[in-house]
Scaffold this active site. Structure first.
Site, PDB file in Angstrom:
ATOM      1  N   HIS A  91      43.498 -66.748  56.911  1.00  0.00           N
ATOM      2  CA  HIS A  91      43.059 -66.130  55.659  1.00  0.00           C
ATOM      3  C   HIS A  91      42.977 -67.249  54.615  1.00  0.00           C
ATOM      4  O   HIS A  91      43.741 -68.213  54.682  1.00  0.00           O
ATOM      5  CB  HIS A  91      44.104 -65.098  55.258  1.00  0.00           C
ATOM      6  N   ASP A 113      52.459 -66.933  58.470  1.00  0.00           N
ATOM      7  CA  ASP A 113      51.911 -65.919  57.567  1.00  0.00           C
ATOM      8  C   ASP A 113      51.912 -64.587  58.313  1.00  0.00           C
ATOM      9  O   ASP A 113      51.096 -64.353  59.191  1.00  0.00           O
ATOM     10  CB  ASP A 113      50.495 -66.347  57.164  1.00  0.00           C
ATOM     11  N   GLN A 115      49.788 -59.687  58.258  1.00  0.00           N
ATOM     12  CA  GLN A 115      49.202 -58.638  59.110  1.00  0.00           C
ATOM     13  C   GLN A 115      50.114 -58.293  60.281  1.00  0.00           C
ATOM     14  O   GLN A 115      49.677 -57.649  61.240  1.00  0.00           O
ATOM     15  CB  GLN A 115      47.835 -59.077  59.641  1.00  0.00           C
ATOM     16  N   LYS A 153      50.610 -54.073  52.062  1.00  0.00           N
ATOM     17  CA  LYS A 153      50.020 -53.818  53.383  1.00  0.00           C
ATOM     18  C   LYS A 153      51.018 -53.080  54.273  1.00  0.00           C
ATOM     19  O   LYS A 153      50.782 -52.839  55.456  1.00  0.00           O
ATOM     20  CB  LYS A 153      49.616 -55.139  54.042  1.00  0.00           C
TER      21      LYS A 153
HETATM   22  C1  LIG Z   1      46.586 -62.828  57.126  1.00  0.00           C
HETATM   23  C2  LIG Z   1      46.681 -62.682  55.633  1.00  0.00           C
HETATM   24  N1  LIG Z   1      47.311 -63.627  54.923  1.00  0.00           N
HETATM   25  C3  LIG Z   1      47.438 -63.538  53.594  1.00  0.00           C
HETATM   26  C4  LIG Z   1      46.919 -62.484  52.892  1.00  0.00           C
HETATM   27  C5  LIG Z   1      47.071 -62.456  51.405  1.00  0.00           C
HETATM   28  O1  LIG Z   1      47.829 -61.384  51.000  1.00  0.00           O
HETATM   29  P1  LIG Z   1      47.954 -61.002  49.463  1.00  0.00           P
HETATM   30  O2  LIG Z   1      46.578 -60.917  48.919  1.00  0.00           O
HETATM   31  O3  LIG Z   1      48.657 -59.689  49.477  1.00  0.00           O
HETATM   32  O4  LIG Z   1      48.770 -62.081  48.814  1.00  0.00           O
HETATM   33  C6  LIG Z   1      46.255 -61.470  53.580  1.00  0.00           C
HETATM   34  C7  LIG Z   1      45.670 -60.325  52.844  1.00  0.00           C
HETATM   35  O5  LIG Z   1      44.529 -59.969  52.942  1.00  0.00           O
HETATM   36  C8  LIG Z   1      46.126 -61.568  54.979  1.00  0.00           C
HETATM   37  O6  LIG Z   1      45.490 -60.632  55.682  1.00  0.00           O
END
Ligand SMILES: Cc1ncc(COP(=O)(O)O)c(C=O)c1O
Lengths: 145, 404
Positions: free
Chosen positions: B121, B198, B201, B224
């Site tokens: 991401h 991370d 998900q 999430k």
């Molecule tokens: C794999 C992954 N990492 C990081 C994030 C970032 O999360 P947030 O926007 O809640 O900080 C997301 C959210 O879409 C994600 O799916």
């Protein structure tokens, strides 16, 4: 007709499947790119201007049905028009797709009236227009903001 | 174990969109919230609202207790050694930025290397690019195969004496791949490299156990996971957190302040400057209670059944291409329909009440890898049912009809 049917009119589906004036243009005088990073749509417009009139225009790139059809119809609409005519037309087209005031006599462009029920799709319909205006103004890239 | 009744715990799901019963399948972006979570926020503001760690009065003590109890709850939920290893942040994004700035940045020199993967991401790309740019270090990318599986064996070859840090997603948000994270962590540690995972998900879909995974840092976002937005968790090994400089300065993160010298507070308060999102923390605790009550194993099993069923049904439709065919997947079904742009797919499915995501899912490099502008993505959560999948499949068919 439902909102959805008004958005995806058969003519729009047809322009999406068989876009007019899609391809490269030799000896173009102006060119600009329009990018919609949100959905990945990219449309490039190339055109030839002689004595302040557009004599030919083509587009390349890929996008959703609305942005592709809009680029296709744009190329059919603007030939022979001057810079100021195009700027006026774009203003009226923007009113049409955002539903700001009533706009008539827009000819083929009126097929995009259904977009005004879908605020998220206005950028799709105007992407090629922004590229066109940027090209005429001698810029390389359009901003859709 | 998991049935239709779960839906009635989620008020947002009980509505019509464009005249059709809502089928919410954008759970990878954010999940809906159960009544208990919404009520936890409400109750906090009605009964307990007060600043934490600051007052001797009863309300402040109550709020502090609830806030700190949640820390313990989370430590137990992910099986970390101590609640001191749990830091409250805004979300996964802030957690990664914190580690990039406070752990990696001080140890990075020019020509050092950080490794991430092809399927991150943007939140797990950009913070590393920023520190690399500043320190003239290099960002290296672990590749994946066409199925969307990381080529983990390549990692050994990529690691060298300049490798200073690795950061990798546990589960991919655009492909659904569950990465063999334990193996990746072991490879990193064998080479004496620290690693962040991370888990944005992962935690809501599969059991996550810090002792088993062994990562040095791990993070996730509350929203999430059925909790409110604006609250998330950074887990870090205590000995690493102890040696790191603070992230922000302010109240709560200090022991004493004079104009000449400030003594920082202990971990985790050292990283929680200013008044935090107290109601968010408490509601995150409630969301975790909700998950524990159903059981994360049951959730994993239920969602896996839905994903397999949806994959099977949608594969029968001509022109569908599934993006991400890893052996091990969770929740996410990304796909394209031949000749129809994902944006149009999203609009038409929405007209049927089916909410999916169309776009690049904050993973531009994944789209570039597959040479596609975007995908349509359905992602499943505890409250989804087989009936939702059927409606989803029908709306895909309807999309193809519209484009005839
Ligand atoms: C794999 C992954 N990492 C990081 C994030 C970032 O999360 P947030 O926007 O809640 O900080 C997301 C959210 O879409 C994600 O799916």
């Amino acid at each position: 007709m439902s909102n959805l049917d008004e958005l995806y009119l058969e003519v729009i589906i047809d322009h999406n499947k068989n876009p007019r004036n899609k391809g490269e243009l030799n000896d173009f005088t102006h060119e600009a790119k329009g990018d919609n990073p949100l959905c990945g749509d990219q449309i490039s417009i190339k055109l030839i201007m002689k004595d302040d009139k557009i004599t030919d225009v083509k587009f390349t790139g890929s996008g959703c049905a609305i942005s592709t059809a809009s680029a296709s119809v744009l190329t059919e609409t603007i030939k022979g028009k001057s810079r100021s005519e195009i700027e006026k037309l774009f203003g009226r087209f923007q009113n049409l797709v955002t539903g700001t005031g009533k706009e008539g006599n827009l000819g083929k462009l009126e097929i995009f009236e259904g977009v005004n029920k879908y605020p998220a799709r206005v950028k799709c319909a105007t992407l090629s227009w922004h590229a066109l205006i940027a090209a005429i103004e001698g810029k390389k890239e359009a901003s859709t903001e | 174990m998991i049935d239709r009744k779960i839906k009635s715990d989620f008020p947002t799901l009980d509505q019509k969109i464009n005249g059709k019963q809502l089928v919410y399948l954008d759970n990878a972006a954010t999940t809906q919230k159960p009544y208990t979570v919404i009520e936890a926020v409400d109750k906090y503001y009605k009964n307990t609202n007060s600043n934490i760690h600051r007052g001797v009065h009863t309300l402040s003590q109550k709020a502090t207790e609830k806030y700190e109890n949640t820390r313990l709850k989370i430590a137990n939920f992910i099986n970390s050694d101590s609640e001191k290893e749990i830091i409250f942040v805004r979300g996964a994004t802030e957690a990664i930025n914190l580690v990039a700035n406070c752990y990696v940045r001080p140890l990075l020199n020019s020509n050092d290397e950080i490794i991430i993967s092809q399927m991150e991401h943007h939140a797990n790309i950009v913070p590393w690019q920023m520190v690399c740019e500043e320190k003239k270090a290099k960002l290296k990318i672990l590749p994946m195969n066409q199925n969307g599986e990381l080529l983990v064996d390549e990692l050994e070859n990529m690691i060298n004496k300049n490798t200073k840090f690795i950061s990798m997603n546990h589960v991919s948000n655009s492909l659904g791949t569950i990465n063999p994270i334990k193996k990746i962590v072991q490879l990193a540690h064998k080479n004496k490299i620290k690693i962040m995972v991370d888990g944005a998900q992962a935690v809501q879909h599969i059991p996550v156990n810090m002792k088993e995974i062994g990562a040095d840092f791990y993070c996730f976002s509350g929203h999430k996971l059925y909790a409110p937005t604006g609250i998330g968790v950074l887990y870090g090994k205590k000995e690493l957190l102890d040696e790191m400089p603070p992230y922000q300065g302010g109240g709560d993160m200090i022991k004493s302040v004079t104009f000449e010298k400030t003594v920082y507070n202990e971990v985790p308060q050292k990283f929680e400057a200013g008044t935090p999102n107290i109601s968010g923390v408490i509601a995150l605790g409630t969301a975790i209670d909700y998950i524990i009550n159903i059981g994360i194993e049951n959730i994993a099993k239920h969602e896996d059944e839905l994903l397999k069923y949806a994959t099977k049904e949608i594969s029968k439709i001509k022109g569908i291409k599934i993006i991400g065919n890893a052996q091990n997947k969770a929740s996410v079904l990304s796909f394209t329909i031949e000749g129809i742009h994902p944006h149009d797919v999203g609009t038409i499915m929405d007209s049927e009440g089916v909410a999916i995501r169309a776009g690049k899912h904050c993973t531009d490099p994944v789209m570039d890898f597959y040479c596609i502008p975007a995908t349509a993505r359905a992602s499943f959560a505890i409250y989804n049912t087989k009936n939702d999948v059927d409606k989803f499949v029908n709306s895909v068919k309807k999309t193809i009809e519209v484009f005839g």
